[in-house]
Enzyme design. Structure first.
Site, mmCIF file in Angstrom:
data_model
loop_
_atom_site.group_PDB
_atom_site.id
_atom_site.type_symbol
_atom_site.label_atom_id
_atom_site.label_comp_id
_atom_site.label_asym_id
_atom_site.label_seq_id
_atom_site.Cartn_x
_atom_site.Cartn_y
_atom_site.Cartn_z
ATOM 1 N N GLY A 105 -25.918 17.716 -28.221
ATOM 2 C CA GLY A 105 -25.078 17.825 -26.965
ATOM 3 C C GLY A 105 -25.551 19.261 -26.441
ATOM 4 N N ILE A 133 -26.548 22.047 -26.664
ATOM 5 C CA ILE A 133 -27.539 23.049 -27.272
ATOM 6 C C ILE A 133 -28.832 22.849 -26.742
ATOM 7 C CG2 ILE A 133 -28.716 24.123 -29.366
ATOM 8 C CD1 ILE A 133 -26.207 22.957 -31.004
ATOM 9 N N ASP A 170 -26.079 8.650 -37.162
ATOM 10 C CA ASP A 170 -26.054 9.507 -35.972
ATOM 11 C C ASP A 170 -26.946 10.650 -36.103
ATOM 12 O OD1 ASP A 170 -24.643 10.230 -33.359
ATOM 13 O OD2 ASP A 170 -24.597 12.091 -34.366
ATOM 14 N N LYS A 197 -30.735 11.656 -34.328
ATOM 15 C CA LYS A 197 -31.284 12.831 -33.573
ATOM 16 C C LYS A 197 -32.439 13.465 -34.270
ATOM 17 C CE LYS A 197 -26.511 13.453 -32.422
ATOM 18 N NZ LYS A 197 -25.147 14.188 -32.859
ATOM 19 N N GLY A 256 -19.029 16.750 -27.161
ATOM 20 C CA GLY A 256 -17.813 17.021 -26.108
ATOM 21 C C GLY A 256 -18.264 16.749 -24.891
HETATM 22 N N1 LIG Z 1 -19.160 11.952 -26.436
HETATM 23 C C1 LIG Z 1 -19.975 12.949 -26.799
HETATM 24 O O1 LIG Z 1 -19.829 14.132 -27.166
HETATM 25 C C2 LIG Z 1 -21.643 12.861 -26.685
HETATM 26 C C3 LIG Z 1 -22.322 13.836 -27.002
HETATM 27 C C4 LIG Z 1 -23.808 13.603 -26.902
HETATM 28 C C5 LIG Z 1 -24.428 12.699 -26.618
HETATM 29 N N2 LIG Z 1 -23.355 11.380 -26.137
HETATM 30 C C6 LIG Z 1 -24.058 10.130 -26.003
HETATM 31 O O2 LIG Z 1 -23.595 9.892 -24.582
HETATM 32 C C7 LIG Z 1 -23.196 8.542 -24.167
HETATM 33 C C8 LIG Z 1 -21.870 8.130 -23.605
HETATM 34 O O3 LIG Z 1 -20.894 8.899 -24.826
HETATM 35 P P1 LIG Z 1 -19.590 8.796 -24.320
HETATM 36 O O4 LIG Z 1 -18.794 9.479 -25.220
HETATM 37 O O5 LIG Z 1 -19.183 9.256 -22.933
HETATM 38 O O6 LIG Z 1 -19.108 7.078 -24.319
HETATM 39 P P2 LIG Z 1 -17.763 6.407 -23.737
HETATM 40 O O7 LIG Z 1 -16.521 7.391 -23.783
HETATM 41 O O8 LIG Z 1 -17.656 5.295 -24.673
HETATM 42 O O9 LIG Z 1 -18.100 5.992 -22.296
HETATM 43 C C9 LIG Z 1 -19.014 4.944 -22.075
HETATM 44 C C10 LIG Z 1 -18.926 4.471 -20.671
HETATM 45 O O10 LIG Z 1 -20.047 3.538 -20.252
HETATM 46 C C11 LIG Z 1 -19.542 2.591 -19.734
HETATM 47 N N3 LIG Z 1 -20.140 1.298 -20.581
HETATM 48 C C12 LIG Z 1 -20.498 1.071 -21.657
HETATM 49 N N4 LIG Z 1 -21.068 -0.120 -21.854
HETATM 50 C C13 LIG Z 1 -21.291 -0.606 -20.806
HETATM 51 C C14 LIG Z 1 -22.130 -1.721 -20.129
HETATM 52 N N5 LIG Z 1 -22.591 -2.878 -20.880
HETATM 53 N N6 LIG Z 1 -21.978 -1.871 -18.870
HETATM 54 C C15 LIG Z 1 -21.507 -1.064 -17.836
HETATM 55 N N7 LIG Z 1 -20.751 0.151 -18.236
HETATM 56 C C16 LIG Z 1 -20.644 0.248 -19.503
HETATM 57 C C17 LIG Z 1 -17.896 2.339 -19.985
HETATM 58 O O11 LIG Z 1 -17.379 1.341 -19.104
HETATM 59 P P3 LIG Z 1 -15.770 1.634 -19.186
HETATM 60 O O12 LIG Z 1 -15.009 2.772 -18.892
HETATM 61 O O13 LIG Z 1 -15.223 0.603 -18.054
HETATM 62 O O14 LIG Z 1 -15.385 1.011 -20.570
HETATM 63 C C18 LIG Z 1 -17.461 3.936 -20.092
HETATM 64 O O15 LIG Z 1 -17.499 4.412 -18.776
HETATM 65 C C19 LIG Z 1 -23.721 7.940 -25.750
HETATM 66 O O16 LIG Z 1 -24.989 7.485 -25.651
HETATM 67 C C20 LIG Z 1 -23.347 8.954 -26.526
HETATM 68 O O17 LIG Z 1 -24.238 8.895 -27.798
HETATM 69 C C21 LIG Z 1 -21.918 11.538 -26.334
#
Ligand SMILES: NC(=O)c1ccc[n+]([C@@H]2O[C@H](COP(=O)([O-])OP(=O)(O)OC[C@H]3O[C@@H](n4cnc5c(N)ncnc54)[C@H](OP(=O)(O)O)[C@@H]3O)[C@@H](O)[C@H]2O)c1
Length: 435
Positions: free
Chosen positions: A137, A139, A204, A208, A305
């Site tokens: 994240g 870091i 997960d 990483k 986050g």
């Molecule tokens: N959450 C964390 O703390 C965190 C930390 C580090 C890395 N990440 C990485 O960051 C990425 C996003 O995570 P997140 O937690 O933000 O996910 P999330 O809350 O599920 O958000 C995903 C977003 O992408 C959109 N989306 C998903 N599939 C799609 C598709 N096929 N076509 C168009 N739009 C699409 C969704 O649209 P809708 O809003 O319309 O559903 C949503 O806005 C992932 O790769 C995750 O591993 C997350």
């Protein structure tokens, strides 16, 4: 270098991370332009459902469900992929790179499975691909591996890189909770997904580790090369005995390079309480690297986050924006051509903790030590406790000196077939002198 250049951003995803990326770029627009001498502005946002009600939508930005609207827009210089998942993210990123767009992604699954080909594609099209947010994240860890630590031969990685499991293990260790209760608490606080399988089963963290180990050991390491085992089998008794022995239990991602042999493994691990990783608690993450020049260095902070992750994503965006403004070409990717092999788990040598339930009668311990002795597994300590339920049994906890995984696994099989052993309840590897 200051100019009035506007750098256009196409944001793919407006979820947990995307929302904070959008908010940061908008709210910090002035401070960013005063630091960089250019304006960084979101032009379009790709989502699945543009009509959906959202807690935040930046004003004057078009929401679309068509990726081509971002990839083909000449006003967009950088695509920020924060959708997640392998597909269609991979396809969109590849198309964006071929169209000459720089890409920033937080997508560990995509990078762990396709990293080398994506890096090559970016290089072929003279654009940047950045993925700092993919590991840990907020870091900074990818940047240091690619730049500040480059003079080192890195030979060790020991990391807590999944906040959900670290929260669950911390709760189990400190409050004696059962696994399912700790997961429910994590879900209630938004630290665990409704389906926590990828986190609690170690996948997960494996993604990483594949990314970290590839960069640290300059070798292509695919997600499928990483051995992983989750935390679902741990129970309160394991934490109680571990504490009695002077250990905490952590889900560690471990990478080791010895000669041309590489270990990459994720599993619950007994960590001595005095080790810095033992006191990384809750949703915090930490990555310890060992290099020949620098010795041990540890990076820690919030590994997930919206805001911490946006810190890394936007950092990558701004670095690329600076390069665009100064007209610098992206640096060539690191070569990942190391001729190394992945060590089979059966050949691992480490210390082990074994908890078993045996009939409480004389001679049982002798049978167990014979099994271990026959396989050249030597005992480091034994705890034996009479237990109330089921009556007539005692719980035995053994720790071993360094032994070979294949021998210990064989010992566990043989112990299971002893009439006096009711069950081998758990086998947990320990962080021994290697850490
Ligand atoms: N959450 C964390 O703390 C965190 C930390 C580090 C890395 N990440 C990485 O960051 C990425 C996003 O995570 P997140 O937690 O933000 O996910 P999330 O809350 O599920 O958000 C995903 C977003 O992408 C959109 N989306 C998903 N599939 C799609 C598709 N096929 N076509 C168009 N739009 C699409 C969704 O649209 P809708 O809003 O319309 O559903 C949503 O806005 C992932 O790769 C995750 O591993 C997350």
């Amino acid at each position: 270098l200051a100019n009035n250049r506007e750098i256009g951003i196409g944001l793919m995803g407006l979820g947990v991370v995307g929302t904070e990326v959008a908010r940061t770029l908008l709210e910090k627009e002035h401070s960013i332009s005063s630091k960089l001498g250019c304006t960084v502005r979101i032009k379009r946002i790709l989502v699945r459902a543009p009509e959906k009600e959202r807690r935040y939508v930046p004003a004057d930005v078009v929401l679309t469900d068509g990726a081509e609207g971002l990839i083909d827009d000449p006003a967009i210089d950088i695509i920020v992929e924060v959708m997640g998942g392998e597909y269609p993210a991979l396809e969109y990123v590849q198309r964006a790179l071929r169209a000459g767009k720089h890409v920033v992604t937080a997508n560990k699954e995509m990078m762990a499975k396709h990293g080398p080909e994506i890096l090559t594609l970016a290089h072929e099209h003279s654009v940047s691909i950045r993925f700092e947010a993919g590991v840990g994240g907020g870091i900074p860890i990818i940047g240091p591996l690619l730049k500040d630590l480059l003079a080192n031969d890195i030979y060790g990685i020991s990391a807590i890189i999944n906040g959900t499991t670290n929260y669950v293990l911390t709760k189990m260790g400190m409050e004696g909770l059962e696994f399912n209760d700790a997961v429910r608490q994590a879900q209630a606080l938004g630290y665990a997904e409704a389906d926590p399988a990828a986190d609690v089963e170690g996948l997960d963290a494996a993604y990483k580790l594949a990314i970290l180990a590839s960069l640290a050991f300059h070798t292509k390491i695919h997600a499928s090369d990483v051995y992983y085992e989750g935390i679902t089998k741990l129970g309160p008794a394991d934490f109680k005995y571990a504490a009695e022995l002077g250990y905490a239990i952590k889900l560690l991602a471990i990478g080791r390079m010895e000669g041309t042999s590489i270990q990459v493994r994720v599993h619950p691990t007994l960590v001595p309480v005095e080790h810095p990783l033992a006191s990384v608690c809750g949703v915090f993450n930490a990555v310890e690297l060992e290099g020949d020049l620098v010795g041990q260095v540890m990076f820690s902070g919030q590994g997930a986050g919206g805001q911490p992750t946006a810190s890394a994503v936007v950092g990558d965006v701004l670095d690329i924006a600076r390069n665009i403004v100064s007209g610098s070409n992206p640096p060539a990717p690191l070569l990942l051509d190391g001729a190394c092999t992945i060590q089979p788990m059966a050949d691992l040598e480490t210390q082990y903790y074994i908890r078993l339930l045996a009939v409480d009668e004389p001679g049982v311990m002798a049978q167990i030590t014979t099994v271990l002795g026959d396989l050249k597994v030597s005992l480091a300590s034994v705890i034996q406790k009479e237990i109330v339920q089921p009556e007539g049994f005692s719980e035995i906890v053994i720790t071993t000196h360094t032994a070979k995984e294949s021998a210990v696994q064989e010992a566990v099989q043989r112990m299971r077939s002893l009439g006096s052993v009711q069950e081998v309840s758990n086998l947990v590897r320990m962080l021994d002198g290697e850490g």
